[in-house]
Design a protein around this motif. Structure first.
Motif, PDB file in Angstrom:
ATOM      1  N   ARG A 271       1.289  -0.863   0.074  1.00 19.07           N
ATOM      2  CA  ARG A 271       0.051   0.223   0.216  1.00 19.07           C
ATOM      3  C   ARG A 271       1.098   1.488  -0.061  1.00 19.07           C
ATOM      4  O   ARG A 271       1.966   1.143   0.970  1.00 19.07           O
ATOM      5  CB  ARG A 271      -1.159  -0.113   1.354  1.00 19.07           C
ATOM      6  CG  ARG A 271      -2.307  -1.115   0.825  1.00 19.07           C
ATOM      7  CD  ARG A 271      -3.244  -0.880   2.055  1.00 19.07           C
ATOM      8  NE  ARG A 271      -3.350   0.180   2.140  1.00 19.07           N
ATOM      9  CZ  ARG A 271      -4.632   0.282   2.167  1.00 19.07           C
ATOM     10  NH1 ARG A 271      -5.381   0.008   3.747  1.00 19.07           N
ATOM     11  NH2 ARG A 271      -5.505   2.314   2.201  1.00 19.07           N
ATOM     12  N   THR A 272       0.519   2.367  -0.961  1.00 21.10           N
ATOM     13  CA  THR A 272       0.745   3.416  -0.668  1.00 21.10           C
ATOM     14  C   THR A 272       0.516   4.519   0.218  1.00 21.10           C
ATOM     15  O   THR A 272       1.248   5.193   0.462  1.00 21.10           O
ATOM     16  CB  THR A 272       1.111   4.090  -2.130  1.00 21.10           C
ATOM     17  OG1 THR A 272      -0.342   4.319  -2.686  1.00 21.10           O
ATOM     18  CG2 THR A 272       1.513   2.910  -2.912  1.00 21.10           C
ATOM     19  N   PHE A 273      -0.970   4.143  -0.134  1.00 17.03           N
ATOM     20  CA  PHE A 273      -1.755   5.415   1.205  1.00 17.03           C
ATOM     21  C   PHE A 273      -1.779   6.839   0.740  1.00 17.03           C
ATOM     22  O   PHE A 273      -2.158   8.043   1.324  1.00 17.03           O
ATOM     23  CB  PHE A 273      -1.210   5.721   2.659  1.00 17.03           C
ATOM     24  CG  PHE A 273      -1.012   3.793   3.384  1.00 17.03           C
ATOM     25  CD1 PHE A 273      -2.490   4.088   3.738  1.00 17.03           C
ATOM     26  CD2 PHE A 273       0.191   3.761   4.185  1.00 17.03           C
ATOM     27  CE1 PHE A 273      -2.700   2.456   4.563  1.00 17.03           C
ATOM     28  CE2 PHE A 273       0.013   2.455   4.257  1.00 17.03           C
ATOM     29  CZ  PHE A 273      -1.191   1.973   5.312  1.00 17.03           C
ATOM     30  N   GLY A 290      -2.713  13.219   6.321  1.00 17.05           N
ATOM     31  CA  GLY A 290      -1.950  11.042   5.336  1.00 17.05           C
ATOM     32  C   GLY A 290      -0.684  11.603   5.619  1.00 17.05           C
ATOM     33  O   GLY A 290       0.493  12.483   5.101  1.00 17.05           O
ATOM     34  N   VAL A 291       0.292  10.422   5.023  1.00 22.51           N
ATOM     35  CA  VAL A 291       1.653  10.170   5.097  1.00 22.51           C
ATOM     36  C   VAL A 291       2.589  10.040   3.702  1.00 22.51           C
ATOM     37  O   VAL A 291       3.013  10.258   3.188  1.00 22.51           O
ATOM     38  CB  VAL A 291       1.510   8.720   5.541  1.00 22.51           C
ATOM     39  CG1 VAL A 291       1.523   8.077   6.838  1.00 22.51           C
ATOM     40  CG2 VAL A 291       1.639   7.393   4.708  1.00 22.51           C
ATOM     41  N   SER A 292       0.923  10.445   2.994  1.00 22.41           N
ATOM     42  CA  SER A 292       1.943  10.638   1.084  1.00 22.41           C
ATOM     43  C   SER A 292       1.860  12.516   1.112  1.00 22.41           C
ATOM     44  O   SER A 292       2.655  12.878   0.736  1.00 22.41           O
ATOM     45  CB  SER A 292       0.977   9.942  -0.076  1.00 22.41           C
ATOM     46  OG  SER A 292      -0.325  11.243   0.444  1.00 22.41           O
ATOM     47  N   GLY A 293       1.430  13.025   1.973  1.00 23.02           N
ATOM     48  CA  GLY A 293       1.820  14.600   1.958  1.00 23.02           C
ATOM     49  C   GLY A 293       2.711  15.450   3.146  1.00 23.02           C
ATOM     50  O   GLY A 293       3.248  14.042   3.763  1.00 23.02           O
ATOM     51  N   GLY A 294       2.434  16.669   3.245  1.00 22.89           N
ATOM     52  CA  GLY A 294       4.064  17.318   4.518  1.00 22.89           C
ATOM     53  C   GLY A 294       4.572  17.619   3.840  1.00 22.89           C
ATOM     54  O   GLY A 294       5.996  17.058   2.766  1.00 22.89           O
ATOM     55  N   TRP A 298       5.766   9.219   2.477  1.00 22.42           N
ATOM     56  CA  TRP A 298       5.444   8.209   3.339  1.00 22.42           C
ATOM     57  C   TRP A 298       6.317   7.456   1.480  1.00 22.42           C
ATOM     58  O   TRP A 298       6.001   7.695  -0.009  1.00 22.42           O
ATOM     59  CB  TRP A 298       4.434   7.235   3.000  1.00 22.42           C
ATOM     60  CG  TRP A 298       4.418   5.780   3.200  1.00 22.42           C
ATOM     61  CD1 TRP A 298       3.961   5.043   1.979  1.00 22.42           C
ATOM     62  CD2 TRP A 298       4.686   5.168   4.824  1.00 22.42           C
ATOM     63  NE1 TRP A 298       3.596   3.681   2.954  1.00 22.42           N
ATOM     64  CE2 TRP A 298       4.147   4.196   4.635  1.00 22.42           C
ATOM     65  CE3 TRP A 298       4.898   6.146   6.110  1.00 22.42           C
ATOM     66  CZ2 TRP A 298       5.211   2.881   5.591  1.00 22.42           C
ATOM     67  CZ3 TRP A 298       4.803   5.057   6.778  1.00 22.42           C
ATOM     68  CH2 TRP A 298       5.048   3.354   6.656  1.00 22.42           C
ATOM     69  N   TYR A 299       8.242   6.741   1.893  1.00 26.35           N
ATOM     70  CA  TYR A 299       9.045   6.313   1.710  1.00 26.35           C
ATOM     71  C   TYR A 299       9.464   5.687   2.344  1.00 26.35           C
ATOM     72  O   TYR A 299      10.764   5.978   2.673  1.00 26.35           O
ATOM     73  CB  TYR A 299       9.670   7.010   0.656  1.00 26.35           C
ATOM     74  CG  TYR A 299      10.344   6.850  -0.900  1.00 26.35           C
ATOM     75  CD1 TYR A 299       9.741   5.790  -1.614  1.00 26.35           C
ATOM     76  CD2 TYR A 299      11.829   6.137  -0.436  1.00 26.35           C
ATOM     77  CE1 TYR A 299      10.204   5.750  -2.744  1.00 26.35           C
ATOM     78  CE2 TYR A 299      12.232   6.019  -1.610  1.00 26.35           C
ATOM     79  CZ  TYR A 299      11.994   5.820  -2.717  1.00 26.35           C
ATOM     80  OH  TYR A 299      12.283   5.350  -3.599  1.00 26.35           O
ATOM     81  N   LYS A 300       9.488   4.079   1.697  1.00 29.14           N
ATOM     82  CA  LYS A 300      10.038   3.097   2.917  1.00 29.14           C
ATOM     83  C   LYS A 300      11.710   2.566   2.847  1.00 29.14           C
ATOM     84  O   LYS A 300      12.268   2.305   3.448  1.00 29.14           O
ATOM     85  CB  LYS A 300       9.722   1.649   3.329  1.00 29.14           C
ATOM     86  CG  LYS A 300       7.374   2.083   3.433  1.00 29.14           C
ATOM     87  CD  LYS A 300       7.348   0.788   3.625  1.00 29.14           C
ATOM     88  CE  LYS A 300       6.399  -0.081   1.795  1.00 29.14           C
ATOM     89  NZ  LYS A 300       5.431  -0.780   1.938  1.00 29.14           N
TER      90      LYS A 300
END
Length: 328
Positions: A271-273, A290-294, A298-300
């Motif tokens: 999942r990329t969310f 959510g984790v895709s902004g900011g 989100w990048y693991k």
């Protein structure tokens, strides 16, 4: 110059494809221009033992390592990642310990799977935990005089933040920022105001008092003295009597309608969310929730590049190097 070239190549070699996990466990220690490689399950322990008190870098291959439970040197520790991804050539670097205690300033962890919790000692500062997986993050300072300070957790997948002791004793921490993380729970001291920014928090009971900005909160409610800004909330809007401050939030949102993939708030490796409609769920600051902004989307995958090929040959005093590497 030659030592620096060799160090770079050793680090690249350390981050090769998934099958390297079954070839050799390695820990590469760099202190200044001095580079040393250690191998085997105790490679990390040996590298740490020989690291300087400040400034050393330890780079770990994929695989499972025995560790020193206490990190009491200002070191940077890089792993190959915390989750297997065959397509990108990633196998996890596992820290085999039920607990990892950070007891020094300016420690950095990246790309590790700690199969226990991470605890931070009193009076520490300048800690960065990036792109890691672990059970919980804990602290236990009983006053602001000895509280840890200036702590950053970002792009991590972990159980939660614990800042309370037995019988509800409050513990303290200052300037803790949790950004772009996926976590399950929060159990923090009442005297501490933590910033959760662009996080997904999956918790069955009420969210503890903190400052939440651009978060997705899968809880059943929120405690008094909590501040919410630009958050997507599964629970209904709190009444004014609760002492909750909220600005630009969405309440009573169905978790199945938030992301472009199915699965609600459930975690999976693929999942990329990414939001189903970023224009709908963007805050008053213009940033998607959510984790895709900011600041740290989100990048693991850790920052160490992956090597596709590496060949070394020595011609007299000349070292001939041929390699192909790419960012992951």
């Amino acid at each position: 110059m030659m030592k620096k070239i060799l160090f770079t190549l050793l680090v690249l070699r350390c981050a090769m494809t998934v099958k390297a996990q079954n070839e050799m466990l390695s820990a590469i220690l760099q202190t200044g221009d001095q580079v040393t490689m250690y191998t085997g399950v105790d490679a990390f322990k040996n590298a740490y033992t020989n690291a300087a008190d400040e400034g050393s870098i330890i780079t770990l291959s994929p695989g499972t390592f025995n560790v020193n439970s206490w990190i009491e040197k200002s070191v940077t520790i890089y792993g190959a990642g915390w989750e297997e991804d065959v397509e990108k050539g990633i196998a996890p670097t596992v820290i085999n310990s039920s607990s990892l205690y950070l007891n020094k300033t300016n420690i950095k962890l990246e790309g590790l799977y700690v199969n226990g919790y991470i605890a931070i000692a009193n009076s520490t500062s300048g800690i960065l935990i990036d792109r890691c997986r672990f059970n919980n993050f804990t602290y236990s300072a009983n006053s602001y005089d000895v509280a840890p300070n200036d702590i950053m957790i970002r792009r991590c997948y972990f159980g939660g933040v614990i800042g309370k002791g037995n019988y509800g004793v409050d513990y303290y921490i200052t300037n803790l920022r949790v950004e772009n993380c996926y976590l399950y729970d929060i159990y923090q001291g009442g005297g501490t105001q933590i910033l959760f920014d662009h996080c997904i928090i999956v918790k069955g009971s009420k969210t503890y008092p903190a400052l939440y900005t651009n978060c997705i909160l899968g809880t059943s409610g929120v405690e008094n003295n909590t501040t919410l800004k630009n958050c997507v909330c599964i629970f209904s809007e709190p009444t004014a009597a609760t002492g909750v401050s909220q600005t630009g939030c969405w309440f009573g949102v169905n978790s199945d309608n938030i992301f472009s993939e199915e699965g609600g708030l459930t975690y999976s490796a693929t999942r990329t969310f990414e939001l189903k409609d970023p224009s709908t769920h963007s805050g008053l600051d213009g940033k998607p929730v959510g984790v895709s902004g900011g600041n740290f989307p989100w990048y693991k995958i850790p920052s160490i590049p992956i090597v596709k090929s590496l060949q070394l040959s020595l011609d007299g005093r000349m070292l001939d190097v041929t390699y192909e590497a790419e960012a992951r």
